[in-house]
Design a protein around this motif. Sequence first.
Motif, PDB file in Angstrom:
ATOM      1  N   SER A 174      -3.110  -4.085  -3.232  1.00 29.85           N
ATOM      2  CA  SER A 174      -1.964  -3.405  -2.650  1.00 29.85           C
ATOM      3  C   SER A 174      -0.912  -3.053  -3.681  1.00 29.85           C
ATOM      4  O   SER A 174      -0.226  -2.053  -3.571  1.00 29.85           O
ATOM      5  CB  SER A 174      -1.309  -4.273  -1.585  1.00 29.85           C
ATOM      6  OG  SER A 174      -2.190  -4.503  -0.527  1.00 29.85           O
ATOM      7  N   ASN A 177       0.807  -1.212   0.000  1.00 30.55           N
ATOM      8  CA  ASN A 177       0.000   0.000   0.000  1.00 30.55           C
ATOM      9  C   ASN A 177       0.840   1.261   0.000  1.00 30.55           C
ATOM     10  O   ASN A 177       0.411   2.291  -0.480  1.00 30.55           O
ATOM     11  CB  ASN A 177      -0.920   0.013   1.219  1.00 30.55           C
ATOM     12  CG  ASN A 177      -2.112  -0.900   1.029  1.00 30.55           C
ATOM     13  OD1 ASN A 177      -2.827  -0.779   0.055  1.00 30.55           O
ATOM     14  ND2 ASN A 177      -2.314  -1.820   1.943  1.00 30.55           N
ATOM     15  N   HIS A 183      -3.805   5.700   4.051  1.00 28.78           N
ATOM     16  CA  HIS A 183      -4.805   4.952   3.304  1.00 28.78           C
ATOM     17  C   HIS A 183      -5.757   4.267   4.274  1.00 28.78           C
ATOM     18  O   HIS A 183      -5.431   4.075   5.462  1.00 28.78           O
ATOM     19  CB  HIS A 183      -4.148   3.925   2.369  1.00 28.78           C
ATOM     20  CG  HIS A 183      -3.671   2.668   3.046  1.00 28.78           C
ATOM     21  ND1 HIS A 183      -2.432   2.584   3.653  1.00 28.78           N
ATOM     22  CD2 HIS A 183      -4.254   1.466   3.190  1.00 28.78           C
ATOM     23  CE1 HIS A 183      -2.279   1.392   4.158  1.00 28.78           C
ATOM     24  NE2 HIS A 183      -3.352   0.674   3.892  1.00 28.78           N
ATOM     25  N   LEU A 225      -9.722   1.628   4.378  1.00 30.36           N
ATOM     26  CA  LEU A 225     -10.742   0.854   3.663  1.00 30.36           C
ATOM     27  C   LEU A 225     -12.146   1.258   4.109  1.00 30.36           C
ATOM     28  O   LEU A 225     -12.949   1.699   3.301  1.00 30.36           O
ATOM     29  CB  LEU A 225     -10.526  -0.641   3.895  1.00 30.36           C
ATOM     30  CG  LEU A 225     -11.461  -1.586   3.131  1.00 30.36           C
ATOM     31  CD1 LEU A 225     -11.285  -1.415   1.635  1.00 30.36           C
ATOM     32  CD2 LEU A 225     -11.223  -3.032   3.535  1.00 30.36           C
ATOM     33  N   THR A 226     -12.427   1.107   5.406  1.00 30.35           N
ATOM     34  CA  THR A 226     -13.753   1.452   5.903  1.00 30.35           C
ATOM     35  C   THR A 226     -13.697   2.340   7.146  1.00 30.35           C
ATOM     36  O   THR A 226     -14.471   3.276   7.282  1.00 30.35           O
ATOM     37  CB  THR A 226     -14.552   0.185   6.264  1.00 30.35           C
ATOM     38  OG1 THR A 226     -13.781  -0.583   7.203  1.00 30.35           O
ATOM     39  CG2 THR A 226     -14.840  -0.658   5.033  1.00 30.35           C
ATOM     40  N   HIS A 271      -6.593   5.869  -0.937  1.00 24.85           N
ATOM     41  CA  HIS A 271      -5.228   6.292  -0.651  1.00 24.85           C
ATOM     42  C   HIS A 271      -5.096   7.791  -0.854  1.00 24.85           C
ATOM     43  O   HIS A 271      -5.744   8.367  -1.731  1.00 24.85           O
ATOM     44  CB  HIS A 271      -4.236   5.606  -1.595  1.00 24.85           C
ATOM     45  CG  HIS A 271      -4.116   4.142  -1.390  1.00 24.85           C
ATOM     46  ND1 HIS A 271      -2.977   3.557  -0.885  1.00 24.85           N
ATOM     47  CD2 HIS A 271      -4.981   3.137  -1.613  1.00 24.85           C
ATOM     48  CE1 HIS A 271      -3.153   2.251  -0.810  1.00 24.85           C
ATOM     49  NE2 HIS A 271      -4.355   1.961  -1.242  1.00 24.85           N
ATOM     50  N   ARG A 279     -19.007   5.070   2.221  1.00 28.57           N
ATOM     51  CA  ARG A 279     -17.724   5.041   1.507  1.00 28.57           C
ATOM     52  C   ARG A 279     -17.746   5.797   0.187  1.00 28.57           C
ATOM     53  O   ARG A 279     -16.811   5.678  -0.595  1.00 28.57           O
ATOM     54  CB  ARG A 279     -17.272   3.600   1.262  1.00 28.57           C
ATOM     55  CG  ARG A 279     -17.074   2.788   2.511  1.00 28.57           C
ATOM     56  CD  ARG A 279     -16.000   1.737   2.445  1.00 28.57           C
ATOM     57  NE  ARG A 279     -15.871   1.069   1.165  1.00 28.57           N
ATOM     58  CZ  ARG A 279     -14.733   0.942   0.516  1.00 28.57           C
ATOM     59  NH1 ARG A 279     -13.614   1.449   1.009  1.00 28.57           N
ATOM     60  NH2 ARG A 279     -14.687   0.313  -0.641  1.00 28.57           N
ATOM     61  N   THR A 291     -14.017  -3.491  -2.643  1.00 25.59           N
ATOM     62  CA  THR A 291     -12.618  -3.894  -2.490  1.00 25.59           C
ATOM     63  C   THR A 291     -11.646  -2.744  -2.734  1.00 25.59           C
ATOM     64  O   THR A 291     -10.438  -2.934  -2.672  1.00 25.59           O
ATOM     65  CB  THR A 291     -12.286  -5.027  -3.473  1.00 25.59           C
ATOM     66  OG1 THR A 291     -12.662  -4.600  -4.797  1.00 25.59           O
ATOM     67  CG2 THR A 291     -13.036  -6.289  -3.112  1.00 25.59           C
ATOM     68  N   ASP A 292     -12.139  -1.556  -3.029  1.00 17.06           N
ATOM     69  CA  ASP A 292     -11.255  -0.408  -3.276  1.00 17.06           C
ATOM     70  C   ASP A 292     -10.742   0.187  -1.971  1.00 17.06           C
ATOM     71  O   ASP A 292     -11.542   0.528  -1.091  1.00 17.06           O
ATOM     72  CB  ASP A 292     -12.002   0.695  -4.049  1.00 17.06           C
ATOM     73  CG  ASP A 292     -12.190   0.377  -5.513  1.00 17.06           C
ATOM     74  OD1 ASP A 292     -13.102   0.957  -6.123  1.00 17.06           O
ATOM     75  OD2 ASP A 292     -11.422  -0.437  -6.044  1.00 17.06           O
ATOM     76  N   TYR A 293      -9.442   0.337  -1.881  1.00 12.99           N
ATOM     77  CA  TYR A 293      -8.836   1.081  -0.790  1.00 12.99           C
ATOM     78  C   TYR A 293      -8.739   2.558  -1.195  1.00 12.99           C
ATOM     79  O   TYR A 293      -8.536   2.884  -2.358  1.00 12.99           O
ATOM     80  CB  TYR A 293      -7.422   0.578  -0.503  1.00 12.99           C
ATOM     81  CG  TYR A 293      -7.370  -0.743   0.216  1.00 12.99           C
ATOM     82  CD1 TYR A 293      -7.555  -1.947  -0.462  1.00 12.99           C
ATOM     83  CD2 TYR A 293      -7.115  -0.798   1.586  1.00 12.99           C
ATOM     84  CE1 TYR A 293      -7.508  -3.153   0.201  1.00 12.99           C
ATOM     85  CE2 TYR A 293      -7.053  -2.010   2.252  1.00 12.99           C
ATOM     86  CZ  TYR A 293      -7.260  -3.180   1.556  1.00 12.99           C
ATOM     87  OH  TYR A 293      -7.205  -4.382   2.216  1.00 12.99           O
TER      88      TYR A 293
END
Lengths: 114, 110
Positions: free
Chosen positions: B94, A101, B49, B51-52, B34, B68, B30-32
Amino acid sequence: NAGVMQNPRHLVRRRGQEARLRCSPMKGHSHVYWYRQLPEEGLKFMVYLQKENIIDESGMPKERFSAEFPKEGPSILRIQQVVRGDSAAYFCASSRRDRGNEQYFGPGTRLTVT
Amino acid sequence: DAKTTQPNSMESNEEEPVHLPCNHSTISGTDYIHWYRQLPSQGPEYVIHGLTSNVNNRMASLAIAEDRKSSTLILHRATLRDAAVYYCILRVTSYDKVIFGPGTSLSVIP
């Protein structure tokens, strides 16, 4: 711990010459990415490499550009027969195998084609 | 690919908090999210970064909306060194390449 190193920082080439840009990733990093930033434009992905493998080269121009990341030594971005439109800042980034990441960027190589 | 939308530019007074918004209405599960920033004449720098859940680190905080579809990067006390272009980016995995948009150019006024 030294960061991502790129050399040279500035490179001047005449049209038709070759340009070789080097990137040494951070210690322990096995993933390398190359990006290009044209003047007054955003950053564009070029290629993603792991040791001795090209994983994603979807952003590489089809001709004149190539990249490698050998088992030993730095990653090399090679531009053959440079043209004025290749003038840009080229950034290399690296990441760890288990912490993808976070990409750590180098200071860039500013290529000027005269 | 899911896209992000950010204001082109923002201004902040020095030593005040800054809230940088980002819309990503088409984000998938599934998108992070950043954030990177690029100071003048330098390479981009990873900021944070998530996620939730909301995330904090030494540089900034990331507040993620419950659905989100938007997020906010929070700089708690802006300094002159924080003047940069801030990029909000979605990444599926990642090791994906980072797809940079135009970002938000932040000016910090002394």
